[in-house]
Design an enzyme around this catalytic site. Sequence first.
Site, PDB file in Angstrom:
ATOM      1  N   ASP A   1      -8.423  -5.803   6.325  1.00  0.00           N
ATOM      2  CA  ASP A   1      -8.985  -6.599   5.223  1.00  0.00           C
ATOM      3  C   ASP A   1      -9.904  -7.694   5.752  1.00  0.00           C
ATOM      4  O   ASP A   1     -10.944  -7.978   5.147  1.00  0.00           O
ATOM      5  CB  ASP A   1      -7.854  -7.198   4.377  1.00  0.00           C
TER       6      ASP A   1
ATOM      7  N   HIS B   1       0.815  -1.221   0.000  1.00  0.00           N
ATOM      8  CA  HIS B   1       0.000   0.000   0.000  1.00  0.00           C
ATOM      9  C   HIS B   1       0.848   1.270   0.000  1.00  0.00           C
ATOM     10  O   HIS B   1       0.331   2.357   0.185  1.00  0.00           O
ATOM     11  CB  HIS B   1      -0.943  -0.008   1.207  1.00  0.00           C
TER      12      HIS B   1
ATOM     13  N   GLU C   1      -6.145 -12.884   5.848  1.00  0.00           N
ATOM     14  CA  GLU C   1      -6.899 -11.628   5.964  1.00  0.00           C
ATOM     15  C   GLU C   1      -8.186 -11.613   5.159  1.00  0.00           C
ATOM     16  O   GLU C   1      -8.707 -10.536   4.852  1.00  0.00           O
ATOM     17  CB  GLU C   1      -6.003 -10.429   5.625  1.00  0.00           C
TER      18      GLU C   1
HETATM   19  C1  3PY Z   1      -4.799  -5.355   7.125  1.00  0.00           C
HETATM   20  O1  3PY Z   1      -5.238  -4.968   8.217  1.00  0.00           O
HETATM   21  O2  3PY Z   1      -5.505  -5.691   6.169  1.00  0.00           O
HETATM   22  C2  3PY Z   1      -3.358  -5.428   6.919  1.00  0.00           C
HETATM   23  O3  3PY Z   1      -2.925  -5.965   5.951  1.00  0.00           O
HETATM   24  C3  3PY Z   1      -2.476  -4.820   7.977  1.00  0.00           C
HETATM   25  O4  3PY Z   1      -1.166  -4.812   7.626  1.00  0.00           O
HETATM   26 MG    MG Z   2      -4.310  -6.215   4.395  1.00  0.00          MG
END
Ligand code: 3PY
Ligand code: MG
Length: 258
Positions: free
Chosen positions: A177, A47, A151
Site C-alpha cells: 500500500d 484481505h 502504509e
Molecule cells: C501492505 O503491504 O500493504 C500490507 O498491508 C502488508 O501486510
Molecule cells: Mg496494506
Amino acid sequence: MLANAVKAKLKQNQAVVGTLLDQFWQPVTVRLLANAGFDFLFLDTEHASPDNSELINVIQACRMVGITPIVRPIDKEYPLIARVLDMGAQGIIMPRVETPEQAAQIVQYAKFPPDGVRGFGTFMPLDYEAVGLDDAIPFLNEQTLIVTQIETAKAVERVEDILSVDGIDVAFIGPFDLSTSLGVPGQVMHPQVIAAIERVIAAAQVRDIAIGVFYQTPEDIAFWHARGVRFLTCKTVSGMFRRRAAELNEQIRAAISG
Ligand code: 3PY
Ligand code: MG
C-alpha cells in the site's frame, strides 16, 4: 494466564518472525506453521475472509501450540477489534492508520478500563481459567499487542504524531500500500519507499516503539532487520504454497527431461 511471547521478545529487543495466514484456515495449518518454528501468525481478515468459526478455531489452536495469534481486522471499529480479542487473539494489526486520533481510538477499543473502553465478557483470552477480573484486566491490558500500520504517504507525513500516542507497541509498514500511495505500486524497494520507511523507523526508535514490515523474501527482511526492524513478517501462506508447488513442478519436469 497465557503471556504474550512476542510482546516479551520485543521488549527484550529481540526479533520475532511470522508469516501471514490468508488461506487454509484450519488448526492443522497452525500446527504445521508452529512446527516450522514461527513466533507469530498474522491472521489477515482485511484481505481474506475467514468465517467466525474458522477464525476462532485458528486462534485457539495458536494458543494451544504456542504460536502467537495476531489478527488484522478489516477496519478501525470497536466490534471488529473487540470480537477478535474476545476470541483470544493476543494482538491486533490495524491497517490504514493515518491520524493520531485513529491510533488513540484503536488503543481505547483494545484495552479495558481504565486504559480504554473494551467490555469484559469472555473466557477465551483466559483459556477458560477461573480468573477474577481484578487479575485478568491488568494482565490482558498489559499483554495485548497493538500494531499500527503505516502504509500511506499521509500516514508517513504524520508518523511522529501517530507514534506519540500512548499504548502503541509496533509501527508496521505495509510496503504494497505504501508503494502504491507513493506512486510506485509494487516497487517495495524503490528509493522513495525506502526513504519513507526510514522516516518511520526514526520516529519509532526515538519513542521506543518496535518496527515491523511485511516483505516477500528473506533478503528484503534481512535488509530491514539490519536497519532495526524486529517484527518480521515474510510471505503469505498461499504465496508460500504456490511458490513451492511451482518449484517442485519445475524440478520434476527438469529431472525427467531427456
Ligand atoms: C501492505 O503491504 O500493504 C500490507 O498491508 C502488508 O501486510
Ligand atoms: Mg496494506
